[in-house]
Scaffold this motif. Structure first.
Motif, PDB file in Angstrom:
ATOM      1  N   ARG A   1      30.136  -1.527  62.118  1.00  0.00           N
ATOM      2  CA  ARG A   1      30.583  -2.139  60.655  1.00  0.00           C
ATOM      3  C   ARG A   1      30.937  -3.457  60.410  1.00  0.00           C
ATOM      4  O   ARG A   1      31.423  -4.425  61.531  1.00  0.00           O
ATOM      5  CB  ARG A   1      31.655  -1.647  60.606  1.00  0.00           C
ATOM      6  CG  ARG A   1      33.182  -0.854  61.781  1.00  0.00           C
ATOM      7  CD  ARG A   1      33.552   0.442  61.723  1.00  0.00           C
ATOM      8  NE  ARG A   1      34.598  -0.301  62.340  1.00  0.00           N
ATOM      9  CZ  ARG A   1      35.710  -0.744  62.604  1.00  0.00           C
ATOM     10  NH1 ARG A   1      36.351  -1.813  61.556  1.00  0.00           N
ATOM     11  NH2 ARG A   1      36.069  -1.507  64.112  1.00  0.00           N
TER      12      ARG A   1
ATOM     13  N   GLU B   1      37.155  -5.704  47.395  1.00  0.00           N
ATOM     14  CA  GLU B   1      38.495  -4.523  48.308  1.00  0.00           C
ATOM     15  C   GLU B   1      37.925  -3.255  47.749  1.00  0.00           C
ATOM     16  O   GLU B   1      37.658  -2.705  48.263  1.00  0.00           O
ATOM     17  CB  GLU B   1      39.774  -4.779  48.306  1.00  0.00           C
ATOM     18  CG  GLU B   1      40.873  -5.629  48.690  1.00  0.00           C
ATOM     19  CD  GLU B   1      42.118  -5.784  48.349  1.00  0.00           C
ATOM     20  OE1 GLU B   1      42.528  -4.791  47.954  1.00  0.00           O
ATOM     21  OE2 GLU B   1      42.679  -6.156  48.554  1.00  0.00           O
TER      22      GLU B   1
ATOM     23  N   ALA C   1      35.261  -0.412  49.009  1.00  0.00           N
ATOM     24  CA  ALA C   1      36.167   0.521  49.806  1.00  0.00           C
ATOM     25  C   ALA C   1      34.933   1.576  49.127  1.00  0.00           C
ATOM     26  O   ALA C   1      34.175   1.822  47.595  1.00  0.00           O
ATOM     27  CB  ALA C   1      37.058   0.880  48.548  1.00  0.00           C
ATOM     28  N   GLY C   2      34.856   2.617  49.970  1.00  0.00           N
ATOM     29  CA  GLY C   2      34.259   4.223  50.242  1.00  0.00           C
ATOM     30  C   GLY C   2      32.645   3.529  50.668  1.00  0.00           C
ATOM     31  O   GLY C   2      31.846   3.989  50.713  1.00  0.00           O
ATOM     32  N   SER C   3      32.274   1.845  50.650  1.00  0.00           N
ATOM     33  CA  SER C   3      30.871   2.038  51.707  1.00  0.00           C
ATOM     34  C   SER C   3      31.600   2.390  53.278  1.00  0.00           C
ATOM     35  O   SER C   3      32.340   2.195  52.986  1.00  0.00           O
ATOM     36  CB  SER C   3      30.843   0.749  51.256  1.00  0.00           C
ATOM     37  OG  SER C   3      31.765  -0.479  51.931  1.00  0.00           O
TER      38      SER C   3
ATOM     39  N   SER D   1      34.291   0.259  54.633  1.00  0.00           N
ATOM     40  CA  SER D   1      35.529   0.034  53.428  1.00  0.00           C
ATOM     41  C   SER D   1      36.812  -0.599  54.105  1.00  0.00           C
ATOM     42  O   SER D   1      37.874  -1.109  53.639  1.00  0.00           O
ATOM     43  CB  SER D   1      35.229   0.984  53.324  1.00  0.00           C
ATOM     44  OG  SER D   1      36.489   1.954  55.078  1.00  0.00           O
ATOM     45  N   GLU D   2      37.014  -1.491  55.433  1.00  0.00           N
ATOM     46  CA  GLU D   2      38.120  -2.222  56.729  1.00  0.00           C
ATOM     47  C   GLU D   2      37.570  -3.878  56.134  1.00  0.00           C
ATOM     48  O   GLU D   2      38.306  -4.339  56.646  1.00  0.00           O
ATOM     49  CB  GLU D   2      37.923  -1.300  57.370  1.00  0.00           C
ATOM     50  CG  GLU D   2      38.476   0.110  57.337  1.00  0.00           C
ATOM     51  CD  GLU D   2      40.061   0.171  57.560  1.00  0.00           C
ATOM     52  OE1 GLU D   2      40.674  -0.777  57.314  1.00  0.00           O
ATOM     53  OE2 GLU D   2      39.924   1.136  56.723  1.00  0.00           O
TER      54      GLU D   2
END
Lengths: 223, 123
Positions: B25, B49, B53-55, B58-59
């Motif tokens: 990631r 953001e 998000a949701g990928s 996400s962080e």
């Protein structure tokens, strides 16, 4: 395992690649392409109407119109007998190279000497997107106020030509023309600044001459 | 606002760039944004953001290096100091016209990528 991956790629590299394809195609055709950028209501379409009336007899011209909604601008151009295609962005605040490629798809626009691309009315977002044009032209009408070049520096720094439009209204509005010219010169010392009125024709001769000269230069470069 | 489209491009390009590094990631992407890039860093971060998000990332954080344009005097060589977001017409030292240099960056610089540990093969 943590890895640092060095990228060094432009964030809009994929747009730039498409713009490069467009530029190559237009060079092959010997077409001069202009990207007209301004806030809504600065007189982009009216400038084009006057320009097409003047040059329509001697040069083949076409227009790609970018707008969020309505076919109105393309209809205004077609009413002059000039080919035009309306690109509707459906909310997006700018044209990008992909939309222009779509607009030039087979049959929509014939091969021409000058292709005018009228961007969506916006002084900010269109700035970042190369459309394969030979030159960016920014319009600023005298009714918008004389502080705009320093307020929206990015487009004035990039545009090769700055057209100060609606000159016929100068006697009626507070607009410090010298200050505007100084601001533009600070951001882009090489910019050509033209003061025009599409309605009275004031200063339009210099604009037409600029277009003819740039087309001739492009023809020499690509011959 | 075109920052959303730019954030999507940055994410797409970043994912392509880490393709050869195996599954994992993205922890952070560092970008350069110039003062004359016509991009607002806060809006870009906000859009980022929403994009991640949701990928799988996400962080992932977006780090923006702000690159101001410089106002240089071509006559005396002075680099003029100015307040952020303001522009000077004349050189404060010799009063000659200033030129603007740089500030048009909109570049992806580097990605910090956390690759998954390779699975230990049984003998």
């Amino acid at each position: 395992m943590k890895t640092i991956v060095t990228v060094k790629r432009k964030a809009l590299a994929s747009n730039d690649e498409r713009a490069g394809q467009l530029r190559a195609m237009l060079a092959e055709r010997g077409t001069l392409a202009l990207n007209l950028i301004s806030s809504p209501g600065s007189g982009k379409t009216t400038l084009l109407e006057a320009t097409l009336r003047e040059l329509g007899g001697e040069l083949r011209c076409a227009v790609l119109e970018g707008d969020v909604a309505t076919e109105r601008d393309a209809e205004r151009i077609r009413a002059l007998g000039v080919p035009a295609h309306q690109i509707l962005t459906g909310g997006a605040c700018h044209l990008d190279a992909r939309l222009v490629q779509g607009g030039l798809e087979e049959g929509r626009i014939p091969e021409v000497d000058i292709l005018f691309i009228e961007n969506v009315g916006n002084l900010i977002c269109p700035t970042s997107y190369d459309l394969g044009e030979d030159l960016k032209v920014v319009l600023l009408s005298v009714t918008e106020g004389d502080d705009k070049p320093f307020k929206y520096p990015a487009i004035f720094a990039r545009a090769e030509v700055a057209v100060i439009s609606k000159a016929d209204l100068l006697p009626h509005v507070p607009f410090d023309l010298a200050a505007v010219k100084e601001q533009i010169a600070t951001l882009n010392p090489r910019a050509t600044i033209l003061l025009t009125s599409s309605l009275t024709g004031q200063g339009m001769g210099a604009w037409y001459d600029l277009l003819r000269a740039r087309l001739a230069t492009k023809r020499e470069e690509t011959a | 606002m075109h920052e959303m489209g730019i954030a999507i491009e940055i994410y797409r390009t970043s994912r392509e760039a880490v393709l050869g590094h195996g599954p994992g990631r993205i922890e952070r992407v560092r970008v350069a944004v110039g003062e004359l890039a016509a991009v607002e860093p806060d809006l870009l971060s906000f859009a980022w953001e929403a994009v991640v998000a949701g990928s799988a990332d996400s962080e992932a954080a977006l780090e923006v290096d702000w690159r101001p344009a410089r106002q240089l005097c071509s006559t005396c060589g002075e680099v003029a100091e100015r307040a952020s977001g303001s522009w000077l017409r004349l050189c404060p030292r010799c009063e000659q016209p200033l030129a603007v240099e740089g500030g048009d960056e909109l570049d992806i610089l580097e990605i910090v990528y956390e690759a998954e540990e390779p699975a230990v093969r049984e003998a």
